[in-house]
Design a protein around this motif. Structure first.
Motif, PDB file in Angstrom:
ATOM      1  N   ASN A  17      26.869   6.232  18.451  1.00 38.68           N
ATOM      2  CA  ASN A  17      27.024   4.774  18.125  1.00 38.68           C
ATOM      3  C   ASN A  17      28.030   4.428  19.137  1.00 38.68           C
ATOM      4  OD1 ASN A  17      25.222   4.864  15.796  1.00 38.68           O
ATOM      5  ND2 ASN A  17      26.880   5.762  14.477  1.00 38.68           N
ATOM      6  N   CYS A  18      27.923   3.329  19.786  1.00 38.47           N
ATOM      7  CA  CYS A  18      28.878   2.960  20.851  1.00 38.47           C
ATOM      8  C   CYS A  18      29.059   1.347  21.023  1.00 38.47           C
ATOM      9  CB  CYS A  18      28.506   3.498  22.165  1.00 38.47           C
ATOM     10  SG  CYS A  18      26.757   3.159  22.681  1.00 38.47           S
ATOM     11  N   GLY A  19      28.211   0.626  20.197  1.00 38.43           N
ATOM     12  CA  GLY A  19      28.378  -0.886  20.154  1.00 38.43           C
ATOM     13  C   GLY A  19      27.851  -1.513  21.344  1.00 38.43           C
ATOM     14  N   MET A  20      28.695  -2.295  22.157  1.00 38.98           N
ATOM     15  CA  MET A  20      28.434  -2.923  23.522  1.00 38.98           C
ATOM     16  C   MET A  20      29.093  -1.976  24.599  1.00 38.98           C
ATOM     17  SD  MET A  20      25.939  -5.188  23.124  1.00 38.98           S
ATOM     18  CE  MET A  20      25.968  -5.903  24.829  1.00 38.98           C
ATOM     19  N   PHE A  21      29.125  -0.797  24.452  1.00 41.65           N
ATOM     20  CA  PHE A  21      29.956   0.082  25.371  1.00 41.65           C
ATOM     21  C   PHE A  21      29.730  -0.534  26.835  1.00 41.65           C
ATOM     22  CE2 PHE A  21      30.757   3.365  28.196  1.00 41.65           C
ATOM     23  CZ  PHE A  21      31.978   3.920  27.707  1.00 41.65           C
ATOM     24  N   ALA A  22      30.993  -0.670  27.757  1.00 45.81           N
ATOM     25  CA  ALA A  22      31.036  -0.951  28.827  1.00 45.81           C
ATOM     26  C   ALA A  22      32.090  -0.658  29.393  1.00 45.81           C
ATOM     27  CB  ALA A  22      30.717  -2.559  28.999  1.00 45.81           C
ATOM     28  N   SER A  23      32.147  -0.316  30.830  1.00 49.32           N
ATOM     29  CA  SER A  23      33.310   0.195  31.468  1.00 49.32           C
ATOM     30  C   SER A  23      33.576  -0.369  32.885  1.00 49.32           C
ATOM     31  CB  SER A  23      33.042   1.519  31.591  1.00 49.32           C
ATOM     32  OG  SER A  23      34.275   2.173  32.316  1.00 49.32           O
ATOM     33  N   ALA A  24      34.865  -0.751  32.907  1.00 51.09           N
ATOM     34  CA  ALA A  24      35.181  -1.320  34.371  1.00 51.09           C
ATOM     35  C   ALA A  24      35.323   0.099  35.544  1.00 51.09           C
ATOM     36  CB  ALA A  24      36.568  -1.918  34.525  1.00 51.09           C
ATOM     37  N   ARG A  25      35.280   1.144  34.909  1.00 52.13           N
ATOM     38  CA  ARG A  25      35.235   2.393  35.607  1.00 52.13           C
ATOM     39  C   ARG A  25      33.893   2.976  35.816  1.00 52.13           C
ATOM     40  NH1 ARG A  25      39.721   6.897  34.815  1.00 52.13           N
ATOM     41  NH2 ARG A  25      40.459   6.159  36.834  1.00 52.13           N
ATOM     42  N   LEU A  26      33.387   3.358  36.735  1.00 51.00           N
ATOM     43  CA  LEU A  26      31.926   4.121  37.028  1.00 51.00           C
ATOM     44  C   LEU A  26      31.948   5.312  36.172  1.00 51.00           C
ATOM     45  CD1 LEU A  26      29.283   3.414  37.961  1.00 51.00           C
ATOM     46  CD2 LEU A  26      29.862   4.722  40.128  1.00 51.00           C
ATOM     47  N   ILE A  27      30.681   5.380  35.284  1.00 48.33           N
ATOM     48  CA  ILE A  27      30.744   6.520  34.333  1.00 48.33           C
ATOM     49  C   ILE A  27      29.216   7.249  34.917  1.00 48.33           C
ATOM     50  CG2 ILE A  27      30.128   7.584  32.161  1.00 48.33           C
ATOM     51  CD1 ILE A  27      31.970   5.238  31.235  1.00 48.33           C
ATOM     52  N   ASN A  28      29.316   8.694  35.241  1.00 48.95           N
ATOM     53  CA  ASN A  28      27.900   9.219  35.744  1.00 48.95           C
ATOM     54  C   ASN A  28      27.152   9.169  34.430  1.00 48.95           C
ATOM     55  OD1 ASN A  28      25.806  11.120  36.116  1.00 48.95           O
ATOM     56  ND2 ASN A  28      27.390  12.503  37.150  1.00 48.95           N
TER      57      ASN A  28
ATOM     58  N   ARG B  73      21.003   0.978  24.873  1.00 44.56           N
ATOM     59  CA  ARG B  73      20.708  -0.257  24.111  1.00 44.56           C
ATOM     60  C   ARG B  73      22.073  -0.536  23.201  1.00 44.56           C
ATOM     61  NH1 ARG B  73      17.443   3.209  21.907  1.00 44.56           N
ATOM     62  NH2 ARG B  73      15.756   2.848  23.231  1.00 44.56           N
ATOM     63  N   TYR B  74      22.043  -1.630  22.547  1.00 47.49           N
ATOM     64  CA  TYR B  74      23.255  -1.940  21.673  1.00 47.49           C
ATOM     65  C   TYR B  74      23.311  -0.693  20.614  1.00 47.49           C
ATOM     66  CZ  TYR B  74      26.088  -3.574  18.059  1.00 47.49           C
ATOM     67  OH  TYR B  74      27.073  -4.008  17.053  1.00 47.49           O
ATOM     68  N   ASN B  75      24.527  -0.172  20.336  1.00 50.14           N
ATOM     69  CA  ASN B  75      25.019   0.810  19.633  1.00 50.14           C
ATOM     70  C   ASN B  75      24.141   2.097  19.738  1.00 50.14           C
ATOM     71  OD1 ASN B  75      26.950   1.329  17.606  1.00 50.14           O
ATOM     72  ND2 ASN B  75      25.768   0.870  15.837  1.00 50.14           N
ATOM     73  N   ASP B  76      23.820   2.358  20.846  1.00 48.91           N
ATOM     74  CA  ASP B  76      22.916   3.524  21.141  1.00 48.91           C
ATOM     75  C   ASP B  76      22.992   4.279  22.586  1.00 48.91           C
ATOM     76  OD1 ASP B  76      21.287   6.009  21.014  1.00 48.91           O
ATOM     77  OD2 ASP B  76      19.459   4.598  21.186  1.00 48.91           O
TER      78      ASP B  76
ATOM     79  N   LEU C 209      33.488   5.304  18.638  1.00 48.31           N
ATOM     80  CA  LEU C 209      32.427   6.208  18.951  1.00 48.31           C
ATOM     81  C   LEU C 209      32.197   7.184  17.765  1.00 48.31           C
ATOM     82  CD1 LEU C 209      33.202   6.849  22.924  1.00 48.31           C
ATOM     83  CD2 LEU C 209      31.863   5.219  21.714  1.00 48.31           C
ATOM     84  N   SER C 210      30.919   7.232  17.500  1.00 48.87           N
ATOM     85  CA  SER C 210      30.656   8.172  16.477  1.00 48.87           C
ATOM     86  C   SER C 210      29.175   8.540  16.544  1.00 48.87           C
ATOM     87  CB  SER C 210      30.693   7.686  15.077  1.00 48.87           C
ATOM     88  OG  SER C 210      29.816   6.424  14.670  1.00 48.87           O
ATOM     89  N   LEU C 211      28.894   9.817  15.973  1.00 49.52           N
ATOM     90  CA  LEU C 211      27.700  10.447  16.168  1.00 49.52           C
ATOM     91  C   LEU C 211      26.541   9.765  15.466  1.00 49.52           C
ATOM     92  CD1 LEU C 211      25.867  12.972  17.157  1.00 49.52           C
ATOM     93  CD2 LEU C 211      26.478  14.109  14.924  1.00 49.52           C
ATOM     94  N   SER C 212      25.318   9.408  16.005  1.00 45.88           N
ATOM     95  CA  SER C 212      24.532   8.616  15.210  1.00 45.88           C
ATOM     96  C   SER C 212      23.329   9.754  15.099  1.00 45.88           C
ATOM     97  CB  SER C 212      23.940   7.694  16.463  1.00 45.88           C
ATOM     98  OG  SER C 212      22.531   7.137  16.023  1.00 45.88           O
ATOM     99  N   SER C 213      22.903  10.510  16.094  1.00 47.65           N
ATOM    100  CA  SER C 213      21.887  11.466  15.735  1.00 47.65           C
ATOM    101  C   SER C 213      21.756  12.610  16.813  1.00 47.65           C
ATOM    102  CB  SER C 213      20.413  10.896  15.929  1.00 47.65           C
ATOM    103  OG  SER C 213      20.199  10.337  17.160  1.00 47.65           O
ATOM    104  N   LEU C 214      21.155  13.568  16.361  1.00 51.51           N
ATOM    105  CA  LEU C 214      21.020  14.861  17.398  1.00 51.51           C
ATOM    106  C   LEU C 214      19.739  15.857  17.103  1.00 51.51           C
ATOM    107  CD1 LEU C 214      21.717  17.462  15.649  1.00 51.51           C
ATOM    108  CD2 LEU C 214      24.125  16.674  16.045  1.00 51.51           C
ATOM    109  N   LEU C 215      19.308  16.738  18.043  1.00 50.50           N
ATOM    110  CA  LEU C 215      18.286  17.443  17.715  1.00 50.50           C
ATOM    111  C   LEU C 215      18.926  18.841  17.878  1.00 50.50           C
ATOM    112  CD1 LEU C 215      15.327  17.870  17.368  1.00 50.50           C
ATOM    113  CD2 LEU C 215      14.993  17.812  19.900  1.00 50.50           C
ATOM    114  N   CYS C 216      18.365  19.594  16.909  1.00 52.08           N
ATOM    115  CA  CYS C 216      19.053  21.030  16.836  1.00 52.08           C
ATOM    116  C   CYS C 216      18.153  22.006  16.841  1.00 52.08           C
ATOM    117  CB  CYS C 216      20.198  21.136  15.796  1.00 52.08           C
ATOM    118  SG  CYS C 216      20.651  22.765  15.405  1.00 52.08           S
TER     119      CYS C 216
END
Length: 114
Positions: free
Chosen positions: A55-66, A74-77, A104-111
């Motif tokens: 869960n990340c809302g409208m995550f954006a960064s002024a620093r480039l992320i790989n 998408r929004y919050n994903d 930032l919080s965990l939304s889902s995963l595959l185990c």
């Protein structure tokens, strides 16, 4: 996708196995605050954890992320490690820059079993 613990071998290895740490770091020369994020697989029995969504809302960064490490779909994903497995004990780390930290919080995963 599993959004609760899943049974890998004889131990639970699910949501609680992913830990997200975030802390402020030195600001960019422009003065924009910077944050370091670490996403850790703390699973002790070797479960393969993949398709980690945050869960990340409208995550954006002024620093480039790989984008193979962390990208907003998408929004919050946001997707971690391009959806690939994060082995037990592994840490994904990146820095982002924005006026404020994103919750930032965990939304889902595959185990799956090792």
């Amino acid at each position: 996708m599993v959004d609760a613990g899943c049974n890998c071998a004889e131990e639970k290895c699910g949501r609680s196995a992913i830990q997200i740490n975030q802390s402020p770091t030195k600001a960019l020369p422009s003065g924009i605050p910077t944050y370091t994020v670490e996403i850790v697989n703390t699973c002790v029995n070797g479960c393969s954890i993949s398709n980690i969504h945050i869960n990340c809302g409208m995550f954006a960064s002024a620093r480039l992320i790989n984008l193979k490490i962390f990208k907003r779909l998408r929004y919050n994903d946001c997707l971690v490690n391009d959806g690939k497995p994060l082995r037990n004990g592994a840490i994904i780390s990146f820095q982002y820059a924005n006026t404020y930290p994103y919750p930032l919080s965990l939304s889902s995963l595959l185990c799956s079993n090792p």
